[in-house]
Design a protein around this motif. Structure first.
Motif, PDB file in Angstrom:
ATOM      1  N   ASN A 167       5.308   3.459   6.905  1.00 54.12           N
ATOM      2  CA  ASN A 167       4.748   2.974   5.641  1.00 54.12           C
ATOM      3  C   ASN A 167       4.553   4.135   4.683  1.00 54.12           C
ATOM      4  OD1 ASN A 167       4.384   0.237   6.478  1.00 54.12           O
ATOM      5  ND2 ASN A 167       2.573   0.867   7.604  1.00 54.12           N
ATOM      6  N   LEU A 168       4.815   3.896   3.401  1.00 50.86           N
ATOM      7  CA  LEU A 168       4.421   4.805   2.341  1.00 50.86           C
ATOM      8  C   LEU A 168       3.083   4.284   1.843  1.00 50.86           C
ATOM      9  CD1 LEU A 168       4.877   7.122   0.319  1.00 50.86           C
ATOM     10  CD2 LEU A 168       6.098   5.489  -1.115  1.00 50.86           C
ATOM     11  N   VAL A 169       2.039   5.091   1.988  1.00 53.94           N
ATOM     12  CA  VAL A 169       0.676   4.669   1.637  1.00 53.94           C
ATOM     13  C   VAL A 169       0.235   5.425   0.389  1.00 53.94           C
ATOM     14  CG1 VAL A 169      -1.700   4.511   2.468  1.00 53.94           C
ATOM     15  CG2 VAL A 169       0.200   4.257   4.080  1.00 53.94           C
ATOM     16  N   TYR A 170      -0.343   4.676  -0.563  1.00 52.54           N
ATOM     17  CA  TYR A 170      -0.803   5.276  -1.818  1.00 52.54           C
ATOM     18  C   TYR A 170      -2.070   4.569  -2.288  1.00 52.54           C
ATOM     19  CZ  TYR A 170       1.330   1.178  -3.987  1.00 52.54           C
ATOM     20  OH  TYR A 170       1.644  -0.101  -4.329  1.00 52.54           O
ATOM     21  N   PHE A 226      -2.212   3.941  -8.885  1.00 50.40           N
ATOM     22  CA  PHE A 226      -0.814   3.619  -9.200  1.00 50.40           C
ATOM     23  C   PHE A 226      -0.471   2.179  -8.847  1.00 50.40           C
ATOM     24  CE2 PHE A 226      -0.442   8.253  -8.781  1.00 50.40           C
ATOM     25  CZ  PHE A 226       0.314   8.537  -9.903  1.00 50.40           C
ATOM     26  N   VAL A 227       0.534   1.664  -9.531  1.00 50.69           N
ATOM     27  CA  VAL A 227       1.092   0.354  -9.215  1.00 50.69           C
ATOM     28  C   VAL A 227       2.587   0.536  -8.986  1.00 50.69           C
ATOM     29  CG1 VAL A 227       1.466  -0.274 -11.645  1.00 50.69           C
ATOM     30  CG2 VAL A 227       1.234  -2.069  -9.933  1.00 50.69           C
ATOM     31  N   CYS A 228       3.138  -0.227  -8.023  1.00 51.22           N
ATOM     32  CA  CYS A 228       4.564  -0.135  -7.708  1.00 51.22           C
ATOM     33  C   CYS A 228       5.094  -1.508  -7.308  1.00 51.22           C
ATOM     34  CB  CYS A 228       4.790   0.859  -6.572  1.00 51.22           C
ATOM     35  SG  CYS A 228       6.531   1.007  -6.092  1.00 51.22           S
ATOM     36  N   ASP A 229       5.867  -2.126  -8.168  1.00 50.34           N
ATOM     37  CA  ASP A 229       6.607  -3.366  -7.885  1.00 50.34           C
ATOM     38  C   ASP A 229       5.855  -4.407  -7.061  1.00 50.34           C
ATOM     39  OD1 ASP A 229       8.840  -2.471  -9.286  1.00 50.34           O
ATOM     40  OD2 ASP A 229       9.675  -1.498  -7.514  1.00 50.34           O
ATOM     41  N   GLY A 230       4.586  -4.615  -7.330  1.00 52.60           N
ATOM     42  CA  GLY A 230       3.832  -5.656  -6.646  1.00 52.60           C
ATOM     43  C   GLY A 230       3.319  -5.297  -5.264  1.00 52.60           C
ATOM     44  N   VAL A 253       0.509  -0.188   0.137  1.00 51.31           N
ATOM     45  CA  VAL A 253       1.349   0.122   1.295  1.00 51.31           C
ATOM     46  C   VAL A 253       2.757  -0.428   1.051  1.00 51.31           C
ATOM     47  CG1 VAL A 253       1.706  -0.226   3.772  1.00 51.31           C
ATOM     48  CG2 VAL A 253      -0.618   0.024   2.884  1.00 51.31           C
ATOM     49  N   ILE A 254       3.749   0.431   1.215  1.00 55.69           N
ATOM     50  CA  ILE A 254       5.148  -0.006   1.105  1.00 55.69           C
ATOM     51  C   ILE A 254       5.779   0.149   2.485  1.00 55.69           C
ATOM     52  CG2 ILE A 254       7.399   0.409   0.049  1.00 55.69           C
ATOM     53  CD1 ILE A 254       5.901   1.584  -2.364  1.00 55.69           C
ATOM     54  N   PRO A 255       6.101  -0.974   3.157  1.00 52.39           N
ATOM     55  CA  PRO A 255       6.738  -0.866   4.469  1.00 52.39           C
ATOM     56  C   PRO A 255       8.203  -0.460   4.314  1.00 52.39           C
ATOM     57  CG  PRO A 255       6.465  -3.170   3.863  1.00 52.39           C
ATOM     58  CD  PRO A 255       5.841  -2.346   2.772  1.00 52.39           C
TER      59      PRO A 255
END
Length: 104
Positions: free
Chosen positions: A55-58, A63-67, A71-73
């Motif tokens: 996961n990319l965790v922020y 920040f916001v990233c594409d909904g 966490v971006i798996p």
């Protein structure tokens, strides 16, 4: 009657810490609210990468990233075994503050 037996052998790839590396970079070290940044994730492994799951965790308050919601798996599986993989994500700053991006 015909009986067919198929045996598939997939070589096991073991990776040591010396052989592999992961890195998260950001294209700038300061940003104004409303502006975009690009976060790049690079995985390297001399013996090749067959699969990766992390996961990319922020901080979703900064920040916001594409909904995504903090966490971006990231999942990868391929039998080509490349020695380097790269992912890029665009983030928009929501507020002023300090934050970091982690891979877990």
């Amino acid at each position: 009657m015909c009986l067919i037996f198929v045996l598939i052998i997939i070589p096991k790839k073991e990776v040591s810490a010396v052989d592999s590396a992961g890195e998260v970079t950001v294209n700038t070290n300061s940003v104004i609210v409303g502006n975009e940044i690009t976060v790049t994730i690079v995985l390297k492994c001399n013996s090749g990468i067959g699969a990766a799951m992390f996961n990319l965790v922020y901080d979703k308050n900064v920040f916001v990233c594409d909904g995504y919601d903090g966490v971006i798996p990231i999942n990868y599986m391929d039998m080509d075994f490349p020695t380097q993989l790269e992912w890029k994500y665009k983030f928009t700053a929501k507020q002023v503050g300090e934050t970091k991006f982690d891979i877990e």
